[in-house]
Design a protein around this motif. Structure first.
Motif, short mmCIF file in Angstrom:
data_model
loop_
_atom_site.label_atom_id
_atom_site.label_comp_id
_atom_site.label_asym_id
_atom_site.label_seq_id
_atom_site.Cartn_x
_atom_site.Cartn_y
_atom_site.Cartn_z
N ILE A 1 0.84 -1.21 0.00
CA ILE A 1 0.00 0.00 0.00
C ILE A 1 0.87 1.25 0.00
N VAL A 2 1.89 1.26 0.86
CA VAL A 2 2.80 2.41 0.94
C VAL A 2 3.51 2.62 -0.40
N ALA A 3 3.98 1.53 -1.01
CA ALA A 3 4.70 1.63 -2.29
C ALA A 3 3.81 2.19 -3.38
N ILE A 4 2.57 1.73 -3.44
CA ILE A 4 1.65 2.21 -4.48
C ILE A 4 1.36 3.69 -4.31
N PHE A 5 1.06 4.11 -3.08
CA PHE A 5 0.80 5.52 -2.82
C PHE A 5 2.03 6.37 -3.11
N GLN A 6 3.20 5.87 -2.74
CA GLN A 6 4.45 6.61 -2.95
C GLN A 6 4.73 6.80 -4.43
N LYS A 7 4.58 5.75 -5.21
CA LYS A 7 4.85 5.83 -6.65
C LYS A 7 3.82 6.70 -7.36
N THR A 8 2.56 6.62 -6.92
CA THR A 8 1.53 7.46 -7.51
C THR A 8 1.78 8.93 -7.22
N GLY A 9 2.09 9.23 -5.97
CA GLY A 9 2.41 10.61 -5.59
C GLY A 9 3.62 11.13 -6.33
N ALA A 10 4.64 10.28 -6.48
CA ALA A 10 5.87 10.67 -7.18
C ALA A 10 5.57 10.99 -8.64
N PHE A 11 4.74 10.15 -9.27
CA PHE A 11 4.38 10.37 -10.68
C PHE A 11 3.67 11.71 -10.86
N LEU A 12 2.72 12.00 -9.98
CA LEU A 12 2.00 13.27 -10.06
C LEU A 12 2.93 14.46 -9.83
N SER A 13 3.89 14.29 -8.92
CA SER A 13 4.86 15.35 -8.64
C SER A 13 5.76 15.60 -9.85
N ILE A 14 6.17 14.52 -10.52
CA ILE A 14 6.99 14.64 -11.73
C ILE A 14 6.24 15.40 -12.81
N VAL A 15 4.97 15.05 -13.00
CA VAL A 15 4.14 15.72 -14.02
C VAL A 15 4.00 17.20 -13.70
N GLY A 16 3.66 17.52 -12.45
CA GLY A 16 3.47 18.91 -12.05
C GLY A 16 4.73 19.75 -12.21
N SER A 17 5.87 19.23 -11.73
CA SER A 17 7.13 19.96 -11.83
C SER A 17 7.59 20.10 -13.27
N SER A 18 7.36 19.07 -14.07
CA SER A 18 7.73 19.12 -15.49
C SER A 18 6.94 20.20 -16.22
N PHE B 1 11.63 10.98 -9.09
CA PHE B 1 11.89 9.81 -9.94
C PHE B 1 12.83 8.82 -9.27
N PHE B 2 14.03 9.28 -8.92
CA PHE B 2 15.06 8.36 -8.43
C PHE B 2 14.80 7.86 -7.00
N VAL B 3 14.20 8.69 -6.17
CA VAL B 3 14.02 8.31 -4.77
C VAL B 3 12.62 7.76 -4.51
N LEU B 4 11.60 8.51 -4.92
CA LEU B 4 10.23 8.13 -4.57
C LEU B 4 9.60 7.15 -5.55
N PHE B 5 9.77 7.38 -6.86
CA PHE B 5 9.15 6.49 -7.84
C PHE B 5 9.90 5.16 -7.95
N LEU B 6 11.21 5.23 -8.19
CA LEU B 6 11.99 3.99 -8.27
C LEU B 6 12.06 3.30 -6.92
N GLY B 7 12.14 4.09 -5.85
CA GLY B 7 12.07 3.55 -4.49
C GLY B 7 12.92 2.32 -4.25
N THR B 8 12.28 1.25 -3.79
CA THR B 8 13.02 0.04 -3.42
C THR B 8 13.59 -0.71 -4.63
N TRP B 9 13.17 -0.34 -5.84
CA TRP B 9 13.77 -0.98 -7.02
C TRP B 9 15.28 -0.74 -7.09
N MET B 10 15.75 0.34 -6.47
CA MET B 10 17.18 0.65 -6.49
C MET B 10 17.90 0.17 -5.24
N VAL B 11 17.15 -0.36 -4.29
CA VAL B 11 17.73 -0.85 -3.03
C VAL B 11 18.27 -2.27 -3.25
#
Length: 204
Positions: free
Chosen positions: A8-25, A60-70
């Motif tokens: 649940i945390v991962a899904i919310f984190q990746k969704t929030g990260a995606f929206l943040s990327i779109v907004g900042s872009s 992208f690197f911290v919130l969206f990729l998250g544990t994929w880079m751990v």
């Protein structure tokens, strides 16, 4: 269970990260469009470009990729990375979060000088803006490179951050822990700098 909570945390984190990327872009794109069309931009807009660019990197690197880079050895949900990917994520975390904090302070400084001291944006641009951008980028770049040089980016909580990795000692009594990866002095200094940066932002 804990696995369900992690999901649940991962899904919310990746969704929030995606929206943040779109907004900042969109912010960066809007200012870039003005520049391409030959329209003037003011220091506030250019500060927002710096802040938004760093937000894209962090999101992208911290919130969206998250544990994929751990490192997968951690056993965390979706952890498929290694030491190198962990170091890369830690670098962008330190560079991005540090830069965001300082750019937030830069926005506050810009507004303070304009409203309280009656400055014009042209004056801010000539006297403050260029050295401000240089100082922010240089400072956080050095801040992010130091732990990289001392191999002090390690799995923290959900992602890789500056810190040391503890493990069993090979030469001491059973039950004792030793640092197996990272530099404690570097991690401590960065923690102090991070705390000071947060205080500066809160004061501003």
């Amino acid at each position: 269970g804990s696995a369900r909570n992690e999901l649940i945390v991962a899904i919310f984190q990746k969704t929030g990260a995606f929206l943040s990327i779109v907004g900042s872009s969109l912010i960066v794109s809007d200012v870039a469009k003005k520049v391409r069309n030959g329209r003037e931009t003011d220091p506030y807009q250019r500060i927002m470009v710096g802040l938004s660019t760093l937000d894209v990197l962090v999101s992208f690197f911290v919130l969206f990729l998250g544990t994929w880079m751990v490192p997968k050895e951690t056993g965390w949900l979706w952890a498929i990375g290694n030491t190198s990917s962990c170091s890369a994520q830690g670098f962008f975390s330190a560079f991005g979060f540090g830069g965001e904090a300082l750019y937030q302070a830069a926005i506050s400084l810009n507004i303070l000088l304009l409203i309280v001291f009656g400055w014009k944006q042209e004056r801010f641009s000539k006297k403050v803006e260029k050295p401000m951008h240089f100082i922010i980028i240089t400072f956080v770049l050095v801040l992010a490179i130091i732990p990289l040089a001392y191999e002090t980016y390690n799995p923290g909580c959900v992602d890789c951050t500056p810190g040391v990795l503890w493990g069993k000692c090979s030469t001491k009594d059973e039950g004792e822990l030793c640092i197996v990866h990272g530099n404690l002095q570097v991690a401590t200094v960065l923690s102090l700098i991070g705390g000071a940066s947060i205080l500066i932002v809160l004061i501003f």
